[in-house]
Motif scaffolding. Sequence first.
Motif, PDB file in Angstrom:
ATOM      1  N   VAL A  47       0.837  -1.200   0.000  1.00 15.70           N
ATOM      2  CA  VAL A  47       0.000   0.000   0.000  1.00 15.70           C
ATOM      3  C   VAL A  47       0.868   1.244   0.000  1.00 15.70           C
ATOM      4  O   VAL A  47       0.623   2.203  -0.746  1.00 15.70           O
ATOM      5  CB  VAL A  47      -0.938  -0.008   1.223  1.00 15.70           C
ATOM      6  CG1 VAL A  47      -1.692   1.319   1.327  1.00 15.70           C
ATOM      7  CG2 VAL A  47      -1.919  -1.171   1.144  1.00 15.70           C
ATOM      8  N   GLU A  48       1.920   1.239   0.799  1.00 24.22           N
ATOM      9  CA  GLU A  48       2.766   2.423   0.937  1.00 24.22           C
ATOM     10  C   GLU A  48       3.522   2.738  -0.350  1.00 24.22           C
ATOM     11  O   GLU A  48       3.637   3.907  -0.751  1.00 24.22           O
ATOM     12  CB  GLU A  48       3.761   2.213   2.076  1.00 24.22           C
ATOM     13  CG  GLU A  48       4.650   3.422   2.358  1.00 24.22           C
ATOM     14  CD  GLU A  48       3.869   4.664   2.783  1.00 24.22           C
ATOM     15  OE1 GLU A  48       4.336   5.788   2.463  1.00 24.22           O
ATOM     16  OE2 GLU A  48       2.800   4.509   3.404  1.00 24.22           O
ATOM     17  N   ASN A  49       4.034   1.709  -1.014  1.00 20.78           N
ATOM     18  CA  ASN A  49       4.901   1.936  -2.162  1.00 20.78           C
ATOM     19  C   ASN A  49       4.193   1.891  -3.514  1.00 20.78           C
ATOM     20  O   ASN A  49       4.667   2.501  -4.484  1.00 20.78           O
ATOM     21  CB  ASN A  49       6.028   0.894  -2.181  1.00 20.78           C
ATOM     22  CG  ASN A  49       6.922   0.996  -0.965  1.00 20.78           C
ATOM     23  OD1 ASN A  49       7.160   2.078  -0.444  1.00 20.78           O
ATOM     24  ND2 ASN A  49       7.419  -0.141  -0.496  1.00 20.78           N
ATOM     25  N   ALA A  51       0.412   1.912  -4.160  1.00 19.17           N
ATOM     26  CA  ALA A  51      -0.956   2.408  -4.364  1.00 19.17           C
ATOM     27  C   ALA A  51      -0.952   3.866  -4.801  1.00 19.17           C
ATOM     28  O   ALA A  51      -0.220   4.686  -4.245  1.00 19.17           O
ATOM     29  CB  ALA A  51      -1.763   2.254  -3.085  1.00 19.17           C
ATOM     30  N   TRP A  52      -1.782   4.182  -5.768  1.00 22.47           N
ATOM     31  CA  TRP A  52      -1.968   5.582  -6.119  1.00 22.47           C
ATOM     32  C   TRP A  52      -3.074   6.206  -5.264  1.00 22.47           C
ATOM     33  O   TRP A  52      -3.115   7.418  -5.066  1.00 22.47           O
ATOM     34  CB  TRP A  52      -2.300   5.743  -7.607  1.00 22.47           C
ATOM     35  CG  TRP A  52      -3.652   5.209  -8.019  1.00 22.47           C
ATOM     36  CD1 TRP A  52      -3.928   3.982  -8.513  1.00 22.47           C
ATOM     37  CD2 TRP A  52      -4.896   5.911  -7.962  1.00 22.47           C
ATOM     38  NE1 TRP A  52      -5.269   3.845  -8.765  1.00 22.47           N
ATOM     39  CE2 TRP A  52      -5.896   5.017  -8.427  1.00 22.47           C
ATOM     40  CE3 TRP A  52      -5.279   7.187  -7.557  1.00 22.47           C
ATOM     41  CZ2 TRP A  52      -7.248   5.374  -8.494  1.00 22.47           C
ATOM     42  CZ3 TRP A  52      -6.620   7.539  -7.629  1.00 22.47           C
ATOM     43  CH2 TRP A  52      -7.581   6.637  -8.100  1.00 22.47           C
ATOM     44  N   LYS A  54      -3.840   5.658  -1.734  1.00 18.39           N
ATOM     45  CA  LYS A  54      -3.438   5.009  -0.480  1.00 18.39           C
ATOM     46  C   LYS A  54      -4.535   5.040   0.573  1.00 18.39           C
ATOM     47  O   LYS A  54      -4.576   4.198   1.467  1.00 18.39           O
ATOM     48  CB  LYS A  54      -2.168   5.676   0.061  1.00 18.39           C
ATOM     49  CG  LYS A  54      -0.928   5.419  -0.786  1.00 18.39           C
ATOM     50  CD  LYS A  54       0.287   6.122  -0.212  1.00 18.39           C
ATOM     51  CE  LYS A  54       1.562   5.712  -0.943  1.00 18.39           C
ATOM     52  NZ  LYS A  54       1.507   5.991  -2.383  1.00 18.39           N
ATOM     53  N   GLU A  55      -5.424   6.044   0.483  1.00 21.48           N
ATOM     54  CA  GLU A  55      -6.488   6.140   1.487  1.00 21.48           C
ATOM     55  C   GLU A  55      -7.601   5.125   1.260  1.00 21.48           C
ATOM     56  O   GLU A  55      -8.438   4.906   2.138  1.00 21.48           O
ATOM     57  CB  GLU A  55      -7.079   7.550   1.520  1.00 21.48           C
ATOM     58  CG  GLU A  55      -7.752   7.993   0.227  1.00 21.48           C
ATOM     59  CD  GLU A  55      -6.810   8.671  -0.748  1.00 21.48           C
ATOM     60  OE1 GLU A  55      -7.291   9.507  -1.535  1.00 21.48           O
ATOM     61  OE2 GLU A  55      -5.605   8.373  -0.707  1.00 21.48           O
ATOM     62  N   HIS A  84      -7.072   0.524  -7.180  1.00 21.69           N
ATOM     63  CA  HIS A  84      -6.361   1.530  -6.390  1.00 21.69           C
ATOM     64  C   HIS A  84      -4.851   1.471  -6.557  1.00 21.69           C
ATOM     65  O   HIS A  84      -4.124   2.196  -5.865  1.00 21.69           O
ATOM     66  CB  HIS A  84      -6.723   1.357  -4.910  1.00 21.69           C
ATOM     67  CG  HIS A  84      -8.182   1.525  -4.645  1.00 21.69           C
ATOM     68  ND1 HIS A  84      -8.823   1.017  -3.534  1.00 21.69           N
ATOM     69  CD2 HIS A  84      -9.162   2.143  -5.375  1.00 21.69           C
ATOM     70  CE1 HIS A  84     -10.108   1.308  -3.575  1.00 21.69           C
ATOM     71  NE2 HIS A  84     -10.337   1.980  -4.687  1.00 21.69           N
ATOM     72  N   PHE A  85      -4.372   0.608  -7.460  1.00 20.10           N
ATOM     73  CA  PHE A  85      -2.946   0.472  -7.708  1.00 20.10           C
ATOM     74  C   PHE A  85      -2.671   0.658  -9.194  1.00 20.10           C
ATOM     75  O   PHE A  85      -3.566   0.477 -10.030  1.00 20.10           O
ATOM     76  CB  PHE A  85      -2.449  -0.917  -7.254  1.00 20.10           C
ATOM     77  CG  PHE A  85      -2.529  -1.119  -5.760  1.00 20.10           C
ATOM     78  CD1 PHE A  85      -1.394  -0.985  -4.969  1.00 20.10           C
ATOM     79  CD2 PHE A  85      -3.734  -1.435  -5.156  1.00 20.10           C
ATOM     80  CE1 PHE A  85      -1.467  -1.168  -3.598  1.00 20.10           C
ATOM     81  CE2 PHE A  85      -3.820  -1.610  -3.784  1.00 20.10           C
ATOM     82  CZ  PHE A  85      -2.675  -1.475  -3.000  1.00 20.10           C
ATOM     83  N   GLN A 112      -7.108  -5.557   1.942  1.00 14.90           N
ATOM     84  CA  GLN A 112      -6.795  -5.504   0.519  1.00 14.90           C
ATOM     85  C   GLN A 112      -7.583  -6.585  -0.207  1.00 14.90           C
ATOM     86  O   GLN A 112      -7.814  -7.675   0.336  1.00 14.90           O
ATOM     87  CB  GLN A 112      -5.295  -5.706   0.285  1.00 14.90           C
ATOM     88  CG  GLN A 112      -4.466  -4.488   0.652  1.00 14.90           C
ATOM     89  CD  GLN A 112      -2.984  -4.679   0.362  1.00 14.90           C
ATOM     90  OE1 GLN A 112      -2.168  -4.696   1.278  1.00 14.90           O
ATOM     91  NE2 GLN A 112      -2.635  -4.797  -0.908  1.00 14.90           N
TER      92      GLN A 112
END
Length: 282
Positions: A47-49, A51-52, A54-55, A84-85, A112
């Motif tokens: 998610v941190e690296n 995802a566009w 992230k929320e 979301h990615f 996820q």
Amino acid sequence: MKKTQFHRFPAAAFGAAAILVLQGCSSYVSKGITDDGKATEVVFPSVENDAWLKEGTFPNLNNLRAVAPGVTKDQLYDLLGRPHFREGVASPREWDYIFHFRKAGGGVTTCQYKVIFDKDFKAQTFHWLPAGCGDVLASRAVPVAERPAGAAPAAPRKVTLGADGLFRFDGSSLADLLPEGRRKLDALAGEIKSSIKSVDAVRVTGHTDRLGSSTYNNALSLARANTVRNYLAQSGVPAQNVQVQGKGESEPKVQCAQTRRAELIDCLAPNRRVEIEVFGGS
């Protein structure tokens, strides 16, 4: 006046760079994705690296319950929104989401969700991280991930109806329902409605035998499940409580080796079925 210098890049180099930028996180692609939409190793992105968004989002549970094998990317987009990615531009075979669910006692659970598509880009398999997040679909009240430690979910009540008694041969529409099949569904709808206040969800799963292609069988099983859901809804069962899925030939009850087609069809009858599970209730 100093002239501005423009540097020319080879078109091939520019194209390769553009693809790398657009594909973004291709390194987290699941391993061994097959033509029928399964993976030998499911890989979730960071998610941190990766995802566009992230929320993430709070999905509509009724829309999430409507996701089943056979849905197209357009249908999935309508139900859940864009992934979301950064899934890439080269016909990606998986979409990833970040979903939040509100707990009954307050707070939020974050999960996820991954969808893997077959070679025709129809969704076939679905995966959660953590795995228990998927239980939110079976119960609107208290999903497994949110229950007190040690509390076990109540086993669903399952009704299995033979497809041969429900539908005309090779049929799947409301018009193809047989009189005996309608009577069975009327009785089931009456039972569900009598305890509807305590029913959390109803899951309808279609199954076929192994005759025919897997693509055809997946579509037929899903179509029959949708018809049963529509019939229950017409009979007064709230449609938003009913989720459907089609499993084609993937979960047979019996194995048969007859060489004569008529005998083989008779032997495979238990595999042609529709299963209705009622979660909650008395």
